[in-house]
Design an enzyme around this catalytic site. Structure first.
Site, PDB file in Angstrom:
ATOM      1  N   CYS A  72     -10.717   0.685 -13.887  1.00  0.00           N
ATOM      2  CA  CYS A  72      -9.792   1.780 -13.588  1.00  0.00           C
ATOM      3  C   CYS A  72     -10.147   3.028 -14.401  1.00  0.00           C
ATOM      4  O   CYS A  72     -10.808   2.945 -15.442  1.00  0.00           O
ATOM      5  CB  CYS A  72      -8.374   1.379 -13.962  1.00  0.00           C
ATOM      6  SG  CYS A  72      -7.705   0.026 -13.004  1.00  0.00           S
ATOM      7  N   GLU A  74      -8.176   4.804 -16.272  1.00  0.00           N
ATOM      8  CA  GLU A  74      -7.560   4.798 -17.605  1.00  0.00           C
ATOM      9  C   GLU A  74      -8.431   4.063 -18.601  1.00  0.00           C
ATOM     10  O   GLU A  74      -8.660   4.525 -19.719  1.00  0.00           O
ATOM     11  CB  GLU A  74      -6.186   4.106 -17.562  1.00  0.00           C
ATOM     12  CG  GLU A  74      -5.152   4.820 -16.725  1.00  0.00           C
ATOM     13  CD  GLU A  74      -5.144   4.385 -15.272  1.00  0.00           C
ATOM     14  OE1 GLU A  74      -6.223   4.074 -14.728  1.00  0.00           O
ATOM     15  OE2 GLU A  74      -4.066   4.373 -14.680  1.00  0.00           O
ATOM     16  N   CYS A 112      -2.104   0.201 -13.984  1.00  0.00           N
ATOM     17  CA  CYS A 112      -1.958  -1.226 -13.676  1.00  0.00           C
ATOM     18  C   CYS A 112      -1.671  -2.005 -14.962  1.00  0.00           C
ATOM     19  O   CYS A 112      -1.816  -1.478 -16.076  1.00  0.00           O
ATOM     20  CB  CYS A 112      -3.220  -1.755 -12.997  1.00  0.00           C
ATOM     21  SG  CYS A 112      -4.592  -2.047 -14.126  1.00  0.00           S
ATOM     22  N   CYS A 115      -4.499  -2.165 -17.598  1.00  0.00           N
ATOM     23  CA  CYS A 115      -4.652  -0.897 -18.343  1.00  0.00           C
ATOM     24  C   CYS A 115      -3.521  -0.728 -19.349  1.00  0.00           C
ATOM     25  O   CYS A 115      -3.748  -0.248 -20.465  1.00  0.00           O
ATOM     26  CB  CYS A 115      -4.693   0.291 -17.386  1.00  0.00           C
ATOM     27  SG  CYS A 115      -6.256   0.414 -16.503  1.00  0.00           S
TER      28      CYS A 115
HETATM   29  N1  THU Z   1      -6.865   2.337 -10.150  1.00  0.00           N
HETATM   30  C1  THU Z   1      -7.024   3.115 -11.263  1.00  0.00           C
HETATM   31  O1  THU Z   1      -8.128   3.568 -11.563  1.00  0.00           O
HETATM   32  N2  THU Z   1      -5.928   3.370 -12.008  1.00  0.00           N
HETATM   33  C2  THU Z   1      -4.665   2.995 -11.677  1.00  0.00           C
HETATM   34  O2  THU Z   1      -3.742   3.321 -12.408  1.00  0.00           O
HETATM   35  C3  THU Z   1      -4.420   2.204 -10.498  1.00  0.00           C
HETATM   36  C4  THU Z   1      -5.614   1.743  -9.740  1.00  0.00           C
HETATM   37  C5  THU Z   1      -8.036   2.097  -9.302  1.00  0.00           C
HETATM   38  C6  THU Z   1      -8.580   0.699  -9.294  1.00  0.00           C
HETATM   39  C7  THU Z   1      -9.277   0.685  -7.949  1.00  0.00           C
HETATM   40  O3  THU Z   1     -10.564   1.271  -8.103  1.00  0.00           O
HETATM   41  C8  THU Z   1      -8.436   1.592  -7.080  1.00  0.00           C
HETATM   42  O4  THU Z   1      -7.705   2.411  -7.962  1.00  0.00           O
HETATM   43  C9  THU Z   1      -7.495   0.871  -6.137  1.00  0.00           C
HETATM   44  O5  THU Z   1      -6.717  -0.028  -6.801  1.00  0.00           O
END
Ligand code: THU
Length: 159
Positions: A72, A74, A112, A115
């Site tokens: 992610c 974050e 998530c 994170c």
């Molecule tokens: N994702 C993030 O980068 N941060 C979040 O807070 C929520 C989800 C990304 C993970 C994945 O690459 C995509 O968003 C879909 O879940």
């Protein structure tokens, strides 16, 4: 039986209500969505971390065909900040997201669970609150400490 309640307060602000350094951080998080690699979800997330030493570190989600190998925005930003500047606290982390049509998410983007766990450990480690700005298209949630997002978090005192 004892009953407990867990509550926390956060502010919902418009962009024009933010202080200048926060606006800048929000802009950097929005720009970082452009550098996301999200060919599978098409959900482009950007994060920008303001550090105690005045540096700003950005990250975006980086996906992989082997799905769990991706990460992610974050965690990309936080781990990069901790890897580059291990002695400098992360004061504020702004997060923004765009959908497959390039539009910024309406609702403020929320990290998530994995994170949150990482953000909390960063907070414990730096012994200072890690403030968060969760950005939606029109509204931004200001959360004073990452810890508020994960009550009963697992940490090394549990072991
Ligand atoms: N994702 C993030 O980068 N941060 C979040 O807070 C929520 C989800 C990304 C993970 C994945 O690459 C995509 O968003 C879909 O879940």
């Amino acid at each position: 039986m004892k009953q407990h309640e867990h509550r926390f307060r956060y502010n919902a602000l418009r962009y024009d209500e933010l202080a200048e350094p926060d606006r800048r951080l929000v802009e950097l998080a929005r720009q970082a969505t452009q550098r996301s690699y999200a060919p599978y979800s098409h959900f482009h997330v950007g994060a920008a971390a303001a550090l105690e030493n005045g540096e700003t570190v950005c990250g975006s989600n980086q996906e992989n065909a082997a799905f769990p190998s991706g990460t992610c925005a974050e965690r990309t930003a936080i781990f990069y900040a901790n890897a580059q500047y291990p002695d400098s606290a992360v004061l504020t982390l702004a997060i923004a997201a765009r959908d497959r049509n390039g539009r910024f998410a309406d609702a403020p983007i929320s990290p998530c669970g994995a994170c949150r766990q990482v953000l909390i450990e960063t907070e414990f480690r730096q012994k200072r609150p890690l403030r968060m700005l969760l950005c939606g298209e029109t509204e931004i949630y200001e959360i004073e400490s990452a810890r508020q997002l994960l009550p009963f978090a697992f940490d090394d005192t549990c072991m």
